[in-house]
Scaffold this motif. Sequence first.
Motif, PDB file in Angstrom:
ATOM      1  N   ALA A  46       0.670  -1.019   0.035  1.00 49.02           N
ATOM      2  CA  ALA A  46      -0.041  -0.058  -0.073  1.00 49.02           C
ATOM      3  C   ALA A  46       0.743   1.199  -0.058  1.00 49.02           C
ATOM      4  O   ALA A  46       0.634   2.367  -0.598  1.00 49.02           O
ATOM      5  CB  ALA A  46      -0.992  -0.062   1.323  1.00 49.02           C
ATOM      6  N   GLU A  60       2.282   1.819  -3.596  1.00 46.05           N
ATOM      7  CA  GLU A  60       1.291   2.449  -4.572  1.00 46.05           C
ATOM      8  C   GLU A  60       1.176   3.836  -3.914  1.00 46.05           C
ATOM      9  O   GLU A  60       0.888   4.605  -4.985  1.00 46.05           O
ATOM     10  CB  GLU A  60      -0.214   1.501  -4.204  1.00 46.05           C
ATOM     11  N   TRP A  61       1.085   4.143  -2.871  1.00 46.05           N
ATOM     12  CA  TRP A  61       0.829   5.547  -2.447  1.00 46.05           C
ATOM     13  C   TRP A  61       2.129   6.428  -2.844  1.00 46.05           C
ATOM     14  O   TRP A  61       1.912   7.624  -3.589  1.00 46.05           O
ATOM     15  CB  TRP A  61       0.720   5.609  -0.922  1.00 46.05           C
ATOM     16  N   ARG A  91       1.663   7.277  -6.749  1.00 45.18           N
ATOM     17  CA  ARG A  91       0.847   8.399  -6.955  1.00 45.18           C
ATOM     18  C   ARG A  91       1.442   9.736  -6.723  1.00 45.18           C
ATOM     19  O   ARG A  91       1.213  10.591  -7.266  1.00 45.18           O
ATOM     20  CB  ARG A  91      -0.595   8.100  -6.143  1.00 45.18           C
ATOM     21  N   ARG A 148       0.593  -0.353 -13.742  1.00 43.83           N
ATOM     22  CA  ARG A 148      -0.351   0.547 -13.122  1.00 43.83           C
ATOM     23  C   ARG A 148      -0.252   1.878 -13.123  1.00 43.83           C
ATOM     24  O   ARG A 148      -0.927   2.697 -13.188  1.00 43.83           O
ATOM     25  CB  ARG A 148      -0.830   0.115 -11.839  1.00 43.83           C
ATOM     26  N   GLY A 206      -3.955  -1.585   2.790  1.00 38.39           N
ATOM     27  CA  GLY A 206      -5.416  -1.387   2.252  1.00 38.39           C
ATOM     28  C   GLY A 206      -5.887  -0.282   1.757  1.00 38.39           C
ATOM     29  O   GLY A 206      -6.513   0.188   1.341  1.00 38.39           O
ATOM     30  N   GLU A 207      -4.816   0.951   2.222  1.00 41.92           N
ATOM     31  CA  GLU A 207      -5.158   2.140   1.633  1.00 41.92           C
ATOM     32  C   GLU A 207      -5.294   2.252   0.015  1.00 41.92           C
ATOM     33  O   GLU A 207      -4.411   1.746  -0.595  1.00 41.92           O
ATOM     34  CB  GLU A 207      -3.816   3.211   2.290  1.00 41.92           C
ATOM     35  N   GLN A 208      -6.078   2.827  -0.515  1.00 44.42           N
ATOM     36  CA  GLN A 208      -6.423   3.161  -1.708  1.00 44.42           C
ATOM     37  C   GLN A 208      -6.592   4.181  -2.145  1.00 44.42           C
ATOM     38  O   GLN A 208      -6.840   5.450  -1.309  1.00 44.42           O
ATOM     39  CB  GLN A 208      -7.966   2.422  -2.088  1.00 44.42           C
ATOM     40  N   ALA A 209      -6.462   4.598  -3.571  1.00 43.59           N
ATOM     41  CA  ALA A 209      -6.411   6.098  -3.902  1.00 43.59           C
ATOM     42  C   ALA A 209      -7.833   6.651  -3.544  1.00 43.59           C
ATOM     43  O   ALA A 209      -7.791   8.069  -3.320  1.00 43.59           O
ATOM     44  CB  ALA A 209      -6.123   6.008  -5.396  1.00 43.59           C
ATOM     45  N   ASP A 212      -9.539   6.661  -1.094  1.00 41.31           N
ATOM     46  CA  ASP A 212      -9.428   6.843   0.339  1.00 41.31           C
ATOM     47  C   ASP A 212      -9.035   8.235   0.526  1.00 41.31           C
ATOM     48  O   ASP A 212      -9.554   8.611   1.620  1.00 41.31           O
ATOM     49  CB  ASP A 212      -8.702   5.882   1.227  1.00 41.31           C
TER      50      ASP A 212
END
Length: 301
Positions: A17, A20-21, A24, A75, A140-143, A145
Amino acid sequence: MVRAVVAGLDGSSESRAAVEWAAREGKMRGLPLKVVHVWEPVPEPMAQAPLLGAETQQHWSERIPREAVEGLRLRHPGIEITMQQSSGGAADTLVKAAADAELLALGSRGFSGIGGFMVGSVGLAVVAHAERPVVLVRAGEQAADEHQTDPAGIPSAATPYRPVVLGLDPGGPDDSLIEFAFDAAARRSAVLRVVHGWNLPPYYTYGLSVDPEYHDEIVRQQSAALSAALRPWRQKHPDIEVVEESRSGSGANHLVDASREASLVVVGRRIRRSPLGAHIGSVTHAVLHHATAPVVVVSHK
């Protein structure tokens, strides 16, 4: 030298997570991403066990980070992504990696059923010693969120960002901390919500004061101090909507409450080089463990 956004990866869901953060964030800043995978050698007796042989070690030290980076490139096209593999102590390696980074992102396990983080020893050690900003991201943090809800009440990456929250003590504001928060809000086109918590004199705690005018004067003084600290920054960033909140009570509690509607929480850590080691500070420590949004710790003098 162009600084990169750096993320630590150990194969866990929380570190994925964080990566991914970081991807971004790198895209938002126009910076490359460097993924740092630290493999701590298995002690010799354990290495001889059937499930921890050479094949398993090779899997963790090569395959997992390689596949993670390949997935990131698919991604997040358009962002340069590199990988660094190191062997040794995770905390020391990540602190060194942070030295030349724009910021360092790490994963932090979320509590099951309750909001907040479970910050491990490695994460705390890195936060306490790194002198560049360190971001802790929940598993589990998603964009989505980080964004406001859509008409159906569901967070969506198509909606505006939630506010950036800054915890600030107007008695000793640091430029690097405030600049980071304003910059983060500007990049997200988000509201900047500045939270200041302060305590009433002890005799109020015991109900000994009956002077409401004096109480109101304390409130006015604290609010005026926060406004004065932010005034030059408002002038420097006139396009950013700033909401000031100066309230009595625990600053940590106010920040944790604010994190529920935040895209990012920004707090500070004063750099102290002493024989007794580095310290995080009680408010920052509490926010790290209980905030429900990604938390960035900005070290300052």
